[in-house]
Design an enzyme around this catalytic site. Structure first.
Site, short mmCIF file in Angstrom:
data_model
loop_
_atom_site.label_atom_id
_atom_site.label_comp_id
_atom_site.label_asym_id
_atom_site.label_seq_id
_atom_site.Cartn_x
_atom_site.Cartn_y
_atom_site.Cartn_z
N ASP A 161 0.84 -1.21 0.00
CA ASP A 161 0.00 0.00 0.00
C ASP A 161 0.88 1.26 0.00
OD1 ASP A 161 -2.32 -1.73 0.42
OD2 ASP A 161 -1.40 -2.05 2.38
N HIS A 189 -4.82 -3.39 6.40
CA HIS A 189 -4.64 -3.60 4.95
C HIS A 189 -6.02 -3.91 4.37
CE1 HIS A 189 -3.04 -4.80 1.12
NE2 HIS A 189 -3.47 -6.03 1.26
#
Ligand code: LMR
Length: 332
Positions: A161, A189
């Site tokens: 990410d 996440h």
């Protein structure tokens, strides 16, 4: 010249898509450096063993000078025996229309078994990186199932990410990606993660001074990063593999290397830093010191918007923990 003893690395889901993109990078020296031999313990479930044999044949065919041994097994006690790193990649991946949390029940049990096997067979100094989704909660489940391994040795991955977020900002600002620094992804996440653009630097300036369109940052950038995994699934018909493997390499390198300036995003067990609830595995800004110990970087200023975003993501993690621990009979 005397060679270092090999670092032994277990990889679960070794014949899967991420495994296939990851193993060759470990064996070539990209994870531990060009002078460090490695031994690979490749773990698969029984139906994957034929494919695993093919992967091991291909590893042989690369004639990697650093690769000292390849173990192929579906037996967790053999797979985690004496390992220095356990990269828990294997899990049922999500399909289009699913959220990562939908995988809680499916994958949770797997991480109990793996945590126990790591506890009983790996080196006590083993470091565990969980990639299989929902990776934060799976990591917590593995950690709880491995009471003899220190909690600080368990990590889940938000480096993918962070990398995604850096590229989005670099492309918007029209600069090379390495100009984007100090970007922490906070929380889970999942689409609720918060890529903190307020504290990010672009070419050493505040990102918000370079990209002044706050509406774009809040309403395009943040959701683009949060939903990137789903966008890859929609485009490719399968979840991210090469970029996920790349982020595993980055995560292990980050944890093995003193951090020069800044920090990286890694999910670790919260002790309540930045008002995150203690006892969840959540993404925080991590720095590694000269002797290899990691710590959460202190003193980052979070505004009310950032605090609210991070709280929402951590609330989701509390809920995931409640559901998963209830299903698995684990206690907090
Ligand atoms: C990703 O972020 O690409 C992976 O976690 C796969 C997924 O399900 O999104």
């Amino acid at each position: 010249m005397k060679k270092n003893p090999p670092i032994r690395v277990a990889v679960t889901g070794a014949a899967g898509n991420i495994g296939y993109a990851l193993l060759f990078r470990i064996a070539s020296g990209q994870m531990f450096g060009p002078d460090q031999p490695v031994a690979l313990n490749l773990i698969e479930i029984e139906p994957g063993m034929d494919a695993l044999k093919g992967v091991a044949m291909e590893l042989d065919d690369c004639a990697f000078p650093l690769l000292t041994e390849v173990v192929q097994t579906s037996d967790l006690s053999e797979g985690f025996k004496d390992v220095d790193w356990a990269l828990l990649v294997g899990s049922v991946p999500r399909k289009q229309g699913m959220e990562r949390a939908d995988l809680l029940g499916i994958n949770g049990k797997v991480f109990v078994g793996q945590g126990k096997a790591i506890n009983d067979h790996a080196k006590k100094s083993v470091r565990v990186v969980v990639v299989g989704n929902p990776c934060n909660t799976n990591c917590l489940i593995a950690m709880k199932s491995a009471p003899d391994i220190p909690d600080e040795q368990f990590f889940a991955m938000t480096r993918l990410d962070e990398n995604r977020a850096k590229t989005q900002l670099a492309q918007k600002a029209g600069v090379p990606v390495q100009e984007v620094t100090e970007l922490c992804v906070w929380g889970n996440h999942s689409p609720t993660m918060f890529p903190d653009f307020y504290n990010t630097k672009i070419s050493r300036q505040k990102a918000t001074d370079v990209i002044t369109d706050e509406d774009w940052l809040k309403n395009t950038f943040v959701p683009t990063v949060g939903k990137r995994g789903a966008a890859i699934i929609a485009a490719r018909g399968a979840s991210s593999a090469a970029s996920a493997a790349n982020a595993v390499v980055d995560t292990v390198c980050d944890l093995n290397t003193p951090t020069r300036g800044g920090f990286h995003s890694v999910c670790v067990l919260s002790k309540g830093e930045y008002d995150t609830p203690a006892g969840i595995i959540t993404s925080l800004p991590i720095k590694v010191d000269a002797v290899g110990n990691w710590r959460v970087v202190e003193g980052i200023q979070l505004n009310d918007y950032a605090k609210a975003q991070i709280k929402a993501s951590n609330d989701e993690l509390l809920e995931e923990r409640k559901v998963a621990f209830g299903q698995l009979g684990l206690s907090v």
